[in-house]
Motif scaffolding. Structure first.
Motif, PDB file in Angstrom:
ATOM      1  N   ILE A 163      48.192  46.735  46.268  1.00 43.66           N
ATOM      2  CA  ILE A 163      48.289  45.350  45.822  1.00 43.66           C
ATOM      3  C   ILE A 163      49.749  44.946  45.673  1.00 43.66           C
ATOM      4  O   ILE A 163      50.550  45.668  45.067  1.00 43.66           O
ATOM      5  CB  ILE A 163      47.540  45.149  44.488  1.00 43.66           C
ATOM      6  CG1 ILE A 163      46.030  45.346  44.697  1.00 43.66           C
ATOM      7  CG2 ILE A 163      47.826  43.776  43.885  1.00 43.66           C
ATOM      8  CD1 ILE A 163      45.224  45.342  43.413  1.00 43.66           C
ATOM      9  N   ASP A 164      50.100  43.833  46.266  1.00 39.98           N
ATOM     10  CA  ASP A 164      51.449  43.290  46.166  1.00 39.98           C
ATOM     11  C   ASP A 164      51.452  42.244  45.058  1.00 39.98           C
ATOM     12  O   ASP A 164      50.914  41.148  45.211  1.00 39.98           O
ATOM     13  CB  ASP A 164      51.866  42.674  47.507  1.00 39.98           C
ATOM     14  CG  ASP A 164      53.304  42.200  47.518  1.00 39.98           C
ATOM     15  OD1 ASP A 164      53.901  42.041  46.428  1.00 39.98           O
ATOM     16  OD2 ASP A 164      53.857  41.975  48.625  1.00 39.98           O
ATOM     17  N   SER A 165      52.070  42.574  43.936  1.00 39.93           N
ATOM     18  CA  SER A 165      52.018  41.693  42.769  1.00 39.93           C
ATOM     19  C   SER A 165      52.807  40.407  42.963  1.00 39.93           C
ATOM     20  O   SER A 165      52.691  39.474  42.149  1.00 39.93           O
ATOM     21  CB  SER A 165      52.534  42.434  41.529  1.00 39.93           C
ATOM     22  OG  SER A 165      53.890  42.828  41.726  1.00 39.93           O
ATOM     23  N   THR A 166      53.599  40.324  44.036  1.00 42.63           N
ATOM     24  CA  THR A 166      54.329  39.077  44.300  1.00 42.63           C
ATOM     25  C   THR A 166      53.452  38.043  44.994  1.00 42.63           C
ATOM     26  O   THR A 166      53.857  36.900  45.185  1.00 42.63           O
ATOM     27  CB  THR A 166      55.576  39.340  45.170  1.00 42.63           C
ATOM     28  OG1 THR A 166      55.166  39.748  46.481  1.00 42.63           O
ATOM     29  CG2 THR A 166      56.461  40.405  44.552  1.00 42.63           C
ATOM     30  N   ILE A 167      52.261  38.458  45.405  1.00 41.52           N
ATOM     31  CA  ILE A 167      51.340  37.567  46.132  1.00 41.52           C
ATOM     32  C   ILE A 167      50.220  37.145  45.188  1.00 41.52           C
ATOM     33  O   ILE A 167      49.495  37.987  44.649  1.00 41.52           O
ATOM     34  CB  ILE A 167      50.801  38.267  47.380  1.00 41.52           C
ATOM     35  CG1 ILE A 167      51.961  38.547  48.355  1.00 41.52           C
ATOM     36  CG2 ILE A 167      49.734  37.428  48.064  1.00 41.52           C
ATOM     37  CD1 ILE A 167      51.586  39.374  49.561  1.00 41.52           C
ATOM     38  N   SER A 168      50.058  35.851  45.008  1.00 40.73           N
ATOM     39  CA  SER A 168      49.220  35.318  43.938  1.00 40.73           C
ATOM     40  C   SER A 168      47.782  35.814  43.994  1.00 40.73           C
ATOM     41  O   SER A 168      47.229  36.254  42.984  1.00 40.73           O
ATOM     42  CB  SER A 168      49.256  33.791  43.953  1.00 40.73           C
ATOM     43  OG  SER A 168      48.829  33.286  45.210  1.00 40.73           O
ATOM     44  N   TRP A 169      47.134  35.732  45.177  1.00 39.13           N
ATOM     45  CA  TRP A 169      45.715  36.086  45.222  1.00 39.13           C
ATOM     46  C   TRP A 169      45.490  37.574  44.995  1.00 39.13           C
ATOM     47  O   TRP A 169      44.459  37.980  44.463  1.00 39.13           O
ATOM     48  CB  TRP A 169      45.065  35.622  46.530  1.00 39.13           C
ATOM     49  CG  TRP A 169      45.463  36.374  47.769  1.00 39.13           C
ATOM     50  CD1 TRP A 169      46.458  36.062  48.637  1.00 39.13           C
ATOM     51  CD2 TRP A 169      44.859  37.563  48.293  1.00 39.13           C
ATOM     52  NE1 TRP A 169      46.518  36.968  49.663  1.00 39.13           N
ATOM     53  CE2 TRP A 169      45.547  37.893  49.478  1.00 39.13           C
ATOM     54  CE3 TRP A 169      43.793  38.365  47.882  1.00 39.13           C
ATOM     55  CZ2 TRP A 169      45.216  39.010  50.247  1.00 39.13           C
ATOM     56  CZ3 TRP A 169      43.459  39.480  48.654  1.00 39.13           C
ATOM     57  CH2 TRP A 169      44.171  39.782  49.817  1.00 39.13           C
ATOM     58  N   GLN A 170      46.477  38.409  45.348  1.00 41.20           N
ATOM     59  CA  GLN A 170      46.306  39.848  45.135  1.00 41.20           C
ATOM     60  C   GLN A 170      46.407  40.217  43.654  1.00 41.20           C
ATOM     61  O   GLN A 170      45.828  41.214  43.216  1.00 41.20           O
ATOM     62  CB  GLN A 170      47.315  40.630  45.971  1.00 41.20           C
ATOM     63  CG  GLN A 170      47.071  40.520  47.464  1.00 41.20           C
ATOM     64  CD  GLN A 170      47.916  41.472  48.288  1.00 41.20           C
ATOM     65  OE1 GLN A 170      48.322  42.538  47.824  1.00 41.20           O
ATOM     66  NE2 GLN A 170      48.169  41.106  49.533  1.00 41.20           N
ATOM     67  N   ARG A 171      47.124  39.402  42.881  1.00 43.96           N
ATOM     68  CA  ARG A 171      47.232  39.686  41.446  1.00 43.96           C
ATOM     69  C   ARG A 171      45.896  39.539  40.725  1.00 43.96           C
ATOM     70  O   ARG A 171      45.728  40.041  39.618  1.00 43.96           O
ATOM     71  CB  ARG A 171      48.260  38.742  40.799  1.00 43.96           C
ATOM     72  CG  ARG A 171      49.694  39.035  41.180  1.00 43.96           C
ATOM     73  CD  ARG A 171      50.654  38.381  40.201  1.00 43.96           C
ATOM     74  NE  ARG A 171      50.554  36.930  40.191  1.00 43.96           N
ATOM     75  CZ  ARG A 171      51.276  36.119  40.964  1.00 43.96           C
ATOM     76  NH1 ARG A 171      52.144  36.636  41.828  1.00 43.96           N
ATOM     77  NH2 ARG A 171      51.138  34.813  40.893  1.00 43.96           N
ATOM     78  N   THR A 172      44.937  38.851  41.351  1.00 39.52           N
ATOM     79  CA  THR A 172      43.634  38.632  40.696  1.00 39.52           C
ATOM     80  C   THR A 172      42.640  39.761  40.959  1.00 39.52           C
ATOM     81  O   THR A 172      41.529  39.727  40.439  1.00 39.52           O
ATOM     82  CB  THR A 172      43.017  37.307  41.182  1.00 39.52           C
ATOM     83  OG1 THR A 172      42.681  37.415  42.571  1.00 39.52           O
ATOM     84  CG2 THR A 172      43.993  36.145  40.982  1.00 39.52           C
ATOM     85  N   ILE A 173      43.006  40.747  41.774  1.00 45.84           N
ATOM     86  CA  ILE A 173      42.084  41.857  42.073  1.00 45.84           C
ATOM     87  C   ILE A 173      42.004  42.758  40.842  1.00 45.84           C
ATOM     88  O   ILE A 173      43.004  43.357  40.442  1.00 45.84           O
ATOM     89  CB  ILE A 173      42.564  42.650  43.301  1.00 45.84           C
ATOM     90  CG1 ILE A 173      42.650  41.732  44.526  1.00 45.84           C
ATOM     91  CG2 ILE A 173      41.634  43.837  43.568  1.00 45.84           C
ATOM     92  CD1 ILE A 173      43.300  42.375  45.744  1.00 45.84           C
ATOM     93  N   PRO A 174      40.816  42.896  40.228  1.00 48.03           N
ATOM     94  CA  PRO A 174      40.749  43.608  38.941  1.00 48.03           C
ATOM     95  C   PRO A 174      40.594  45.125  39.043  1.00 48.03           C
ATOM     96  O   PRO A 174      40.890  45.834  38.080  1.00 48.03           O
ATOM     97  CB  PRO A 174      39.510  42.993  38.288  1.00 48.03           C
ATOM     98  CG  PRO A 174      38.620  42.644  39.445  1.00 48.03           C
ATOM     99  CD  PRO A 174      39.540  42.256  40.570  1.00 48.03           C
TER     100      PRO A 174
END
Length: 477
Positions: free
Chosen positions: A252-263
Motif C-alpha cells: 500500500i502506498d500511503s501517498t495515494i488516497s484510495w490506497q489509504r482506505t484499505i483496512p
C-alpha cells in the motif's frame, strides 16, 4: 519533454470520468519492475509493438443497463448508486441483482463479428471480462454455480454458452493476442463477503489475520479459477487482474488516497498464482493493476493519458463511449477523437485499450461498429506510423506527435476541430534527411529550413485529396 527513468510520478491529463477511474487515478510508477523471465520479456516486446487493443465489459448488469458491479458496493459514492428494483434496501437489491442470472440470455452473441470488426479497425489484442467484482463468471468454472453456464441461466442451453471460450477462440482465429480480465475481489463469494457480517465497503468484510481459514478458502478459490482459465481456454497472452485493493498490506502506498482506505492485508499470494499461470502459459504477461512490483508487467492508467512520455510499458484503458458497461443510449466519442487519442498515446510510448460493452442481447451498439470502420479507414493508410514504432523526441509538441521505425520517422499532425484541410504550409519541428511525404499521397513535398525546423509546402491537390482526415502523417524517409 524527455524525463529520466527515475522520475515517473507524472501528472495525468484526465480525458474522461467514469466509475472505475476512481481507484486508478493515482499511481507512482517510479518503482516499476522490469521482468526477468526471457519469455515474458519477449511477450512484452511483442505487446508493445501492436499498440491497439479491445476491452469488453459484459455481464448480467447489462440487462439493467447499469454500472458494472459497483451498485452492489455499499459505499457512498456516485458510481455505487443503486437503481432499479428494490434499490431502497441493499439486501433486497443484492438479491434482485444476483437473480439477473436467471434471465440472462444473450441470443445475438456472435464473437466472430466482434473479432472481424476489431481487426478491421486495426486492433491487434483483446481483453475479455471473465469475471467482474460481482462474481458472476462468464466462463464454465467448477468453483461456483454463479456463472453463465449454470442451469439457472437460460443461455446455458446455447452451444456458445461458455462465452469466454467462444470469445478467445474467435479472436485467436483473427491472430489477436488475447487476455482474460479477472477481478480479484468477489462480492458473491461467501469467503470474501462473509454472510455473517454486512459488507461496509469494497473490501473483505472481516480481518483475514483474525480469520485465516476463511481467507485461505478465498485465496484457493481465486487460484483455482485462474487455473481453470489458464488450462481450459487455449493460449492466453495476458492475465489482466483488477481490484487493486486486494493486495498485500506492505504494498500500500500511503501517498495515494484510495490506497489509504484499505483496512486489511488481502494477500492472495500472487507469486503462487503467477507461477502456476506461467507454467501453463509460458511468457504470460501478468497485469496486477496498481500493485507495483514484479506482477505488474505493464501499468494501466484508466480513462487518462499521461501528459509526458513514459519509458516503461503502459496502456491507457479507455471507453469508446461514456460507460464501461452497456447503457441503452451511449454517447460514443467521434472516430476523430479516438484516432487522435491513439496517436497521442503511441507517441508517449503507450498502448490504447478501447472498451466496447456488449448489451443484454449479446450485441454491440451499431454505432460501435461504425466507429471501428472509420478508425480502420484511417489505419489502412497510416498504420505504419503506429505499429512497431518507438516514440522519438520531442514525442508530443503542440499539435505534433512523433514516432519512428527502422525505415522512417513519422510526424503526425493532430488538427484542431475547425481544421478540415491541411494548411498550405506547416512548420515541421524536425529536419528531413531525405524524402518527405504525407501518408496517403505519393508526391514528395518541398521544404526549406526555418528557425524552429522546416517550413513545408503542401500542394493544393494533396490538401483536397486528404481533406477531412482526423490526423495527417508526414513521413520522413
Amino acid at each position: 519533454m524527455k524525463i529520466s527513468h527515475y522520475s515517473l510520478l507524472l501528472p495525468l491529463l484526465v480525458v474522461g470520468i467514469t466509475a472505475l477511474a476512481q481507484q486508478h487515478s493515482e499511481q507512482n510508477h517510479s518503482k516499476y519492475v522490469w521482468p526477468k523471465d526471457v519469455q515474458v520479456k519477449q511477450k512484452l516486446d511483442l505487446w508493445q509493438e501492436v499498440k491497439f487493443g479491445l476491452l469488453m465489459h459484459w455481464g448480467t448488469y447489462s440487462e439493467w443497463g447499469i454500472v458494472e458491479s459497483w451498485s452492489l458496493c455499499p459505499e457512498d459514492e456516485g458510481w455505487c448508486e443503486r437503481k432499479g428494483p428494490a434499490s431502497a434496501n441493499w439486501y433486497e437489491y443484492k438479491k434482485a441483482y444476483e437473480n439477473l442470472q436467471t434471465t440472462f440470455n444473450p441470443i445475438k452473441f456472435n464473437p466472430d463479428r466482434w473479432a472481424q470488426a476489431a481487426k478491421t479497425a486495426g486492433m491487434k489484442y483483446m481483453i475479455f471480462t471473465t469475471k467482474h467484482h460481482d462474481g458472476f463468471c462468464m466462463f464454465d468454472t467448477k468453483q461456483t454455480d454463479y456463472k453463465i453456464t449454470s442451469s439457472k441461466t437460460p443461455f446455458s442451453s446455447n452451444p456458445k454458452s461458455n462465452a469466454t471460450k467462444e470469445v478467445l477462440d474467435a479472436f485467436r482465429k483473427q491472430n489477436f493476442m488475447v487476455g482474460t480480465y479477472f477481478s480479484k475481489p468477489d462480492w458473491h463469494n461467501e469467503h470474501y463477503w462473509k454472510p455473517y457480517w454486512p459488507p461496509k465497503d469494497r473490501n473483505v468484510n472481516y480481518d483475514p489475520k483474525k480469520y485465516p481459514d476463511e481467507w485461505k478458502q478465498f485465496a484457493d478459490f481465486t487460484y483455482n479459477q485462474i487455473q481453470e482459465l489458464m488450462t481450459g481456454y487455449g493460449k492466453v497472452d495476458i492475465l489482466w487482474l483488477d481490484g487493486g485493493w486486494v493486495r498485500p498490506f506492505n504494498t500500500i502506498d500511503s501517498t495515494i488516497s484510495w490506497q489509504r482506505t484499505i483496512p486489511y492485508n488481502q494477500d492472495i499470494d500472487m507469486a503462487r498464482i503467477a507461477g502456476m499461470a506461467r507454467q501453463h502459459q509460458p511468457g504470460l504477461l501478468v497485469v496486477d493493476r496498481t500493485v507495483t512490483g514484479e506482477f505488474e508487467n505493464y501499468v494501466t492508467p484508466e480513462q487518462q493519458i499521461p501528459d509526458h512520455y513514459m519509458p516503461i510499458p503502459w496502456e491507457s484503458c479507455m471507453t469508446m463511449g461514456d460507460s464501461w458497461s452497456y447503457i441503452p443510449k451511449e454517447n460514443f466519442k467521434s472516430a476523430r477523437k479516438l484516432i487522435q487519442t491513439l496517436v497521442d498515446v503511441v507517441a508517449k510510448n503507450g498502448n490504447l485499450l478501447l472498451n466496447i460493452a456488449p448489451g443484454p442481447d449479446g450485441e454491440w451498439h451499431e454505432e460501435a461498429y461504425q466507429r471501428l470502420n472509420e478508425i480502420g479507414s484511417w489505419m489502412q493508410i497510416n498504420s505504419e506510423s503506429v505499429y512497431g514504432t518507438k516514440p522519438v523526441a520531442p514525442y508530443r509538441q503542440g499539435q505534433w506527435a512523433f514516432t519512428k521505425n527502422s525505415n522512417a520517422t513519422y510526424a503526425s499532425y493532430l488538427p484542431a476541430e475547425s481544421e478540415t484541410t491541411l494548411p498550405a504550409t506547416v512548420t515541421l519541428p524536425i529536419i528531413p534527411s531525405k524524402t518527405l511525404t504525407v501518408l496517403g499521397a505519393k508526391q514528395s513535398l518541398k521544404w526549406k529550413k526555418a528557425a524552429d525546423g522546416v517550413t513545408v509546402t503542401v500542394p493544393e491537390s494533396i490538401r483536397k485529396q486528404l481533406a477531412g482526415q482526423p490526423v495527417w502523417v508526414f513521413k520522413v524517409s
